[in-house]
Design a protein around this motif. Structure first.
Motif, short mmCIF file in Angstrom:
data_model
loop_
_atom_site.label_atom_id
_atom_site.label_comp_id
_atom_site.label_asym_id
_atom_site.label_seq_id
_atom_site.Cartn_x
_atom_site.Cartn_y
_atom_site.Cartn_z
N ALA A 27 41.05 32.71 43.78
CA ALA A 27 40.24 33.43 44.59
C ALA A 27 40.18 34.95 44.16
N CYS A 31 42.63 37.61 48.51
CA CYS A 31 41.84 36.61 49.30
C CYS A 31 42.49 35.36 49.03
N SER A 33 41.82 30.84 48.89
CA SER A 33 41.05 29.72 48.49
C SER A 33 41.56 28.51 49.22
N GLU A 84 38.59 31.77 61.26
CA GLU A 84 37.35 31.80 61.12
C GLU A 84 36.72 33.28 60.90
N LYS A 85 37.01 34.46 61.69
CA LYS A 85 36.50 35.57 61.21
C LYS A 85 36.70 36.00 59.80
N HIS A 86 37.69 35.39 59.14
CA HIS A 86 38.07 35.82 57.79
C HIS A 86 37.37 35.03 56.52
N ILE A 87 36.52 34.02 56.94
CA ILE A 87 35.72 33.04 56.15
C ILE A 87 34.76 33.98 55.51
N VAL A 88 34.44 33.91 54.32
CA VAL A 88 33.57 34.64 53.50
C VAL A 88 32.60 33.81 52.84
N GLU A 89 32.99 32.70 52.54
CA GLU A 89 32.28 31.74 52.04
C GLU A 89 32.67 30.27 52.26
N GLU A 90 31.69 29.24 52.67
CA GLU A 90 32.12 27.99 52.89
C GLU A 90 31.09 26.90 52.62
#
Length: 100
Positions: A27, A31, A33, A84-90
């Motif tokens: 990552a 960040c 992963s 959840e507020k830290h998820i950049v890509e899913e």
């Protein structure tokens, strides 16, 4: 196996892998992963239970949403905060997608 969102246990088991703990290059710097493997019924089990694939992505749509909500809540309950507020890509791969 979990066939539909209404069957979601309050505290289901699932597998979490965080490759950045052993390989920081998994990552961007600063960040994480994280991969979550959540057990659901396979396509054959869904068909045997009477669930018929409709429009692409429909078969597991509600189950994906319920599983996501459950996993995020379990992280929060475990003291990880609101990740959840830290998820950049899913990316989500359910049995319907994997079967392609």
């Amino acid at each position: 196996p979990i066939l539909e969102a209404s069957q979601m246990p309050e505290r289901p088991n699932f597998y979490v892998h965080c490759p950045t703990r052993t390989d920081p290059s998994a990552a961007p710097e600063g960040c994480e992963s994280i991969m979550v493997l959540f057990p659901v019924a396979n396509m054959q089990q869904m068909a045997e239970a009477g669930f018929v694939p409709g429009e692409k992505g429909e078969l597991y749509r509600e189950l994906r949403a319920a599983a996501r909500k459950t996993v995020l809540q379990r992280f929060k309950d475990a003291g990880c905060g609101d990740i959840e507020k830290h998820i950049v890509e899913e990316t989500v791969r359910d049995p319907e997608v994997i079967g392609e």
